[in-house]
Design an enzyme around this catalytic site. Structure first.
Site, PDB file in Angstrom:
ATOM      1  N   ALA A 236      47.767  46.305  30.266  1.00 39.67           N
ATOM      2  CA  ALA A 236      46.995  46.341  29.021  1.00 39.67           C
ATOM      3  C   ALA A 236      47.225  47.633  28.250  1.00 39.67           C
ATOM      4  O   ALA A 236      47.451  47.617  27.033  1.00 39.67           O
ATOM      5  CB  ALA A 236      45.515  46.170  29.340  1.00 39.67           C
TER       6      ALA A 236
ATOM      7  N   ASN B 229      48.255  40.234  29.792  1.00 37.95           N
ATOM      8  CA  ASN B 229      47.969  40.173  31.229  1.00 37.95           C
ATOM      9  C   ASN B 229      49.250  40.529  31.972  1.00 37.95           C
ATOM     10  O   ASN B 229      50.335  40.386  31.436  1.00 37.95           O
ATOM     11  CB  ASN B 229      47.507  38.755  31.622  1.00 37.95           C
ATOM     12  CG  ASN B 229      46.719  38.737  32.917  1.00 37.95           C
ATOM     13  OD1 ASN B 229      47.210  39.146  33.973  1.00 37.95           O
ATOM     14  ND2 ASN B 229      45.481  38.264  32.853  1.00 37.95           N
TER      15      ASN B 229
ATOM     16  N   SER C 212      41.438  36.595  34.422  1.00 40.96           N
ATOM     17  CA  SER C 212      42.133  35.485  35.083  1.00 40.96           C
ATOM     18  C   SER C 212      41.834  34.168  34.376  1.00 40.96           C
ATOM     19  O   SER C 212      42.501  33.170  34.613  1.00 40.96           O
ATOM     20  CB  SER C 212      41.736  35.407  36.557  1.00 40.96           C
ATOM     21  OG  SER C 212      40.336  35.353  36.672  1.00 40.96           O
TER      22      SER C 212
ATOM     23  N   HIS D 134      28.250  39.634  31.206  1.00 35.92           N
ATOM     24  CA  HIS D 134      27.835  39.606  32.618  1.00 35.92           C
ATOM     25  C   HIS D 134      26.916  40.783  32.972  1.00 35.92           C
ATOM     26  O   HIS D 134      26.701  41.066  34.144  1.00 35.92           O
ATOM     27  CB  HIS D 134      29.064  39.600  33.542  1.00 35.92           C
ATOM     28  CG  HIS D 134      29.835  38.307  33.478  1.00 35.92           C
ATOM     29  ND1 HIS D 134      31.098  38.144  34.019  1.00 35.92           N
ATOM     30  CD2 HIS D 134      29.518  37.096  32.946  1.00 35.92           C
ATOM     31  CE1 HIS D 134      31.510  36.902  33.806  1.00 35.92           C
ATOM     32  NE2 HIS D 134      30.587  36.256  33.151  1.00 35.92           N
TER      33      HIS D 134
ATOM     34  N   CYS E 286      13.382  44.689  35.547  1.00 33.13           N
ATOM     35  CA  CYS E 286      12.231  44.531  36.444  1.00 33.13           C
ATOM     36  C   CYS E 286      12.081  43.057  36.827  1.00 33.13           C
ATOM     37  O   CYS E 286      12.097  42.175  35.959  1.00 33.13           O
ATOM     38  CB  CYS E 286      10.967  45.042  35.762  1.00 33.13           C
ATOM     39  SG  CYS E 286       9.525  44.837  36.817  1.00 33.13           S
TER      40      CYS E 286
ATOM     41  N   ASN F 220      33.112  42.642  32.042  1.00 34.88           N
ATOM     42  CA  ASN F 220      33.000  43.774  32.965  1.00 34.88           C
ATOM     43  C   ASN F 220      31.606  44.386  32.904  1.00 34.88           C
ATOM     44  O   ASN F 220      31.025  44.497  31.834  1.00 34.88           O
ATOM     45  CB  ASN F 220      34.046  44.838  32.627  1.00 34.88           C
ATOM     46  CG  ASN F 220      35.453  44.273  32.689  1.00 34.88           C
ATOM     47  OD1 ASN F 220      35.673  43.252  33.339  1.00 34.88           O
ATOM     48  ND2 ASN F 220      36.398  44.909  32.029  1.00 34.88           N
ATOM     49  N   VAL F 221      31.131  44.821  34.058  1.00 33.37           N
ATOM     50  CA  VAL F 221      29.794  45.437  34.110  1.00 33.37           C
ATOM     51  C   VAL F 221      29.908  46.955  34.219  1.00 33.37           C
ATOM     52  O   VAL F 221      28.901  47.645  34.382  1.00 33.37           O
ATOM     53  CB  VAL F 221      28.971  44.872  35.299  1.00 33.37           C
ATOM     54  CG1 VAL F 221      28.754  43.371  35.146  1.00 33.37           C
ATOM     55  CG2 VAL F 221      29.611  45.193  36.644  1.00 33.37           C
TER      56      VAL F 221
ATOM     57  N   GLU G 255      50.259  38.880  34.410  1.00 28.80           N
ATOM     58  CA  GLU G 255      50.867  37.606  34.836  1.00 28.80           C
ATOM     59  C   GLU G 255      50.300  36.478  33.978  1.00 28.80           C
ATOM     60  O   GLU G 255      49.300  36.651  33.291  1.00 28.80           O
ATOM     61  CB  GLU G 255      50.570  37.344  36.313  1.00 28.80           C
ATOM     62  CG  GLU G 255      49.092  37.281  36.621  1.00 28.80           C
ATOM     63  CD  GLU G 255      48.778  37.211  38.107  1.00 28.80           C
ATOM     64  OE1 GLU G 255      49.631  37.582  38.931  1.00 28.80           O
ATOM     65  OE2 GLU G 255      47.657  36.774  38.414  1.00 28.80           O
TER      66      GLU G 255
ATOM     67  N   CYS H 275       5.379  48.664  35.435  1.00 30.91           N
ATOM     68  CA  CYS H 275       4.454  47.837  36.229  1.00 30.91           C
ATOM     69  C   CYS H 275       4.622  48.034  37.737  1.00 30.91           C
ATOM     70  O   CYS H 275       3.970  47.345  38.518  1.00 30.91           O
ATOM     71  CB  CYS H 275       4.641  46.364  35.873  1.00 30.91           C
ATOM     72  SG  CYS H 275       6.180  45.686  36.525  1.00 30.91           S
TER      73      CYS H 275
HETATM   74  P1  OAD Z   1      39.802  38.758  37.839  1.00 29.29           P
HETATM   75  O1  OAD Z   1      39.885  39.700  39.001  1.00 29.29           O
HETATM   76  O2  OAD Z   1      39.566  37.326  38.122  1.00 29.29           O
HETATM   77  O3  OAD Z   1      41.138  38.841  36.992  1.00 29.29           O
HETATM   78  C1  OAD Z   1      41.700  40.064  36.573  1.00 29.29           C
HETATM   79  C2  OAD Z   1      42.899  39.736  35.717  1.00 29.29           C
HETATM   80  O4  OAD Z   1      43.430  40.959  35.231  1.00 29.29           O
HETATM   81  C3  OAD Z   1      44.033  39.015  36.449  1.00 29.29           C
HETATM   82  O5  OAD Z   1      44.465  37.904  35.684  1.00 29.29           O
HETATM   83  C4  OAD Z   1      45.133  40.078  36.554  1.00 29.29           C
HETATM   84  O6  OAD Z   1      46.430  39.503  36.492  1.00 29.29           O
HETATM   85  C5  OAD Z   1      44.844  40.909  35.327  1.00 29.29           C
HETATM   86  N1  OAD Z   1      45.284  42.321  35.408  1.00 29.29           N
HETATM   87  C6  OAD Z   1      45.261  43.156  36.480  1.00 29.29           C
HETATM   88  N2  OAD Z   1      45.696  44.387  36.148  1.00 29.29           N
HETATM   89  C7  OAD Z   1      45.976  44.339  34.811  1.00 29.29           C
HETATM   90  C8  OAD Z   1      46.454  45.300  33.859  1.00 29.29           C
HETATM   91  N3  OAD Z   1      46.739  46.559  34.202  1.00 29.29           N
HETATM   92  N4  OAD Z   1      46.623  44.893  32.579  1.00 29.29           N
HETATM   93  C9  OAD Z   1      46.353  43.617  32.204  1.00 29.29           C
HETATM   94  N5  OAD Z   1      45.915  42.670  33.056  1.00 29.29           N
HETATM   95  C10 OAD Z   1      45.719  43.016  34.335  1.00 29.29           C
HETATM   96  O7  OAD Z   1      38.696  39.346  36.851  1.00 29.29           O
HETATM   97  P2  OAD Z   1      37.937  38.636  35.644  1.00 29.29           P
HETATM   98  O8  OAD Z   1      38.804  37.654  34.962  1.00 29.29           O
HETATM   99  O9  OAD Z   1      37.320  39.715  34.844  1.00 29.29           O
HETATM  100  O10 OAD Z   1      31.806  37.587  37.131  1.00 29.29           O
HETATM  101  O11 OAD Z   1      36.791  37.878  36.428  1.00 29.29           O
HETATM  102  C11 OAD Z   1      35.846  37.171  35.691  1.00 29.29           C
HETATM  103  C12 OAD Z   1      34.533  37.171  36.379  1.00 29.29           C
HETATM  104  O12 OAD Z   1      34.701  36.679  37.705  1.00 29.29           O
HETATM  105  C13 OAD Z   1      33.932  38.545  36.614  1.00 29.29           C
HETATM  106  O13 OAD Z   1      33.279  39.070  35.487  1.00 29.29           O
HETATM  107  C14 OAD Z   1      32.945  38.250  37.705  1.00 29.29           C
HETATM  108  C15 OAD Z   1      33.735  37.295  38.588  1.00 29.29           C
HETATM  109  O14 OAD Z   1      33.011  36.250  39.109  1.00 29.29           O
HETATM  110  C16 OAD Z   1      30.575  37.925  37.564  1.00 29.29           C
HETATM  111  O15 OAD Z   1      30.379  38.809  38.368  1.00 29.29           O
HETATM  112  C17 OAD Z   1      29.470  37.134  36.940  1.00 29.29           C
END
Ligand code: OAD
Length: 248
Positions: free
Chosen positions: A238, A220, A196, A126, A134, A109-110, A222, A157
């Site tokens: 979570a 998760n 995910s 990330h 810069c 997460n950012v 799911e 700069c």
């Molecule tokens: P996703 O949006 O792909 O997945 C979010 C996950 O959180 C899913 O599996 C949901 O089921 C789960 N979820 C949602 N609500 C929840 C809750 N309350 N408790 C527990 N789980 C829950 O997000 P990321 O896996 O973080 O990269 O995505 C990975 C990367 O994909 C991001 O960092 C981003 C994107 O490309 C960059 O920007 C480089």
């Protein structure tokens, strides 16, 4: 008949006791941990801005073609994020870190919410939306301006600043990546929360930990591709699961 609530209790108890006895713990988080703070996940609903999908704006090509547009989008995201607070899941991780001799939190997460909650050893693999880099001299600085100056210039700069986040098609910061892989290979316990599990290389950290002998738990709402790899999958929000484990 299986007593589901009893099974759940035993599972929470097992996880809590592993948490208490593990000397080294790695936590990997994704967008799901911030969902309960009100931030839309990447692959869930929401998050569209002026009909652009993130994949259209979060690229080096988009920034090169139209830095103004990309900064306006980031400014909008920063305005949404600024008032948002960490939720009980973020705070539970602060407590786990406090109790664990060797603790590493790797986040995709950012949003900076782990730092805001008080987590200390955080690897933002990330990047972080509250940091700028810069494009000329490469210096990285904090920037919490909301709204921000568009286009922002480097104080050193005068070069054009960009958000210090990893965009689609870009390499991950190498040091953060190696440190994360090493932590995954050396930990006793890995907790994977709200991701995910489809974006590499972060998705491979669970496999590295498992192959190196760690006990791996996923939280998760799911099942995910990682569910096949881990020792235990806890289905639920979570904050609810972590609160339950911590109070067990
Ligand atoms: P996703 O949006 O792909 O997945 C979010 C996950 O959180 C899913 O599996 C949901 O089921 C789960 N979820 C949602 N609500 C929840 C809750 N309350 N408790 C527990 N789980 C829950 O997000 P990321 O896996 O973080 O990269 O995505 C990975 C990367 O994909 C991001 O960092 C981003 C994107 O490309 C960059 O920007 C480089």
């Amino acid at each position: 008949m299986i007593d589901v609530s009893r099974f759940y209790f035993i599972l929470m108890d097992e996880i809590k006791s592993k948490l208490n006895t593990s000397q080294s713990i790695v936590v990997l988080t994704g967008a799901g941990i911030s969902a309960e703070s009100g931030i839309p996940t990447f692959r869930g609903q929401g998050g569209l801005w002026r009909n652009f999908r993130p994949e259209q704006l979060a690229t080096p090509e988009a920034f090169e073609a139209n830095p103004q547009l990309v900064w306006e989008w980031y400014n909008w995201r920063r305005e949404l994020l600024a008032p948002i607070s960490p939720n009980p899941a973020h705070y539970a991780l602060v407590e786990i870190e406090r109790q664990t001799p060797q603790f590493t939190l790797i986040t995709q997460n950012v949003d900076g919410l782990h730092g805001k909650a008080g987590s200390r050893n955080v690897i933002e693999i990330h990047g972080n939306i509250w940091k700028v880099k810069c494009t000329q001299c490469g210096s990285i600085t904090d920037n919490f301006d909301v709204p921000m100056q568009i286009l922002p210039a480097c104080q050193i700069c005068d070069g054009l600043l960009r958000p210090n986040v990893v965009w689609f098609g870009e390499m991950l910061p190498q040091e953060e990546l190696y440190t994360s892989q090493r932590a995954a290979a050396e930990c006793e316990f890995m907790l994977i929360i709200g991701t995910s599990g489809i974006v590499q290389p972060a998705a491979s950290f669970g496999l590295i930990a498992k192959q190196s002998g760690a006990y791996v738990v996923e939280i998760n709402i799911e099942r995910t591709p990682l569910s096949e790899v881990v020792d235990r999958t806890c289905i639920g929000k979570a904050s609810e699961i972590l609160t339950r484990i911590m109070s067990q």
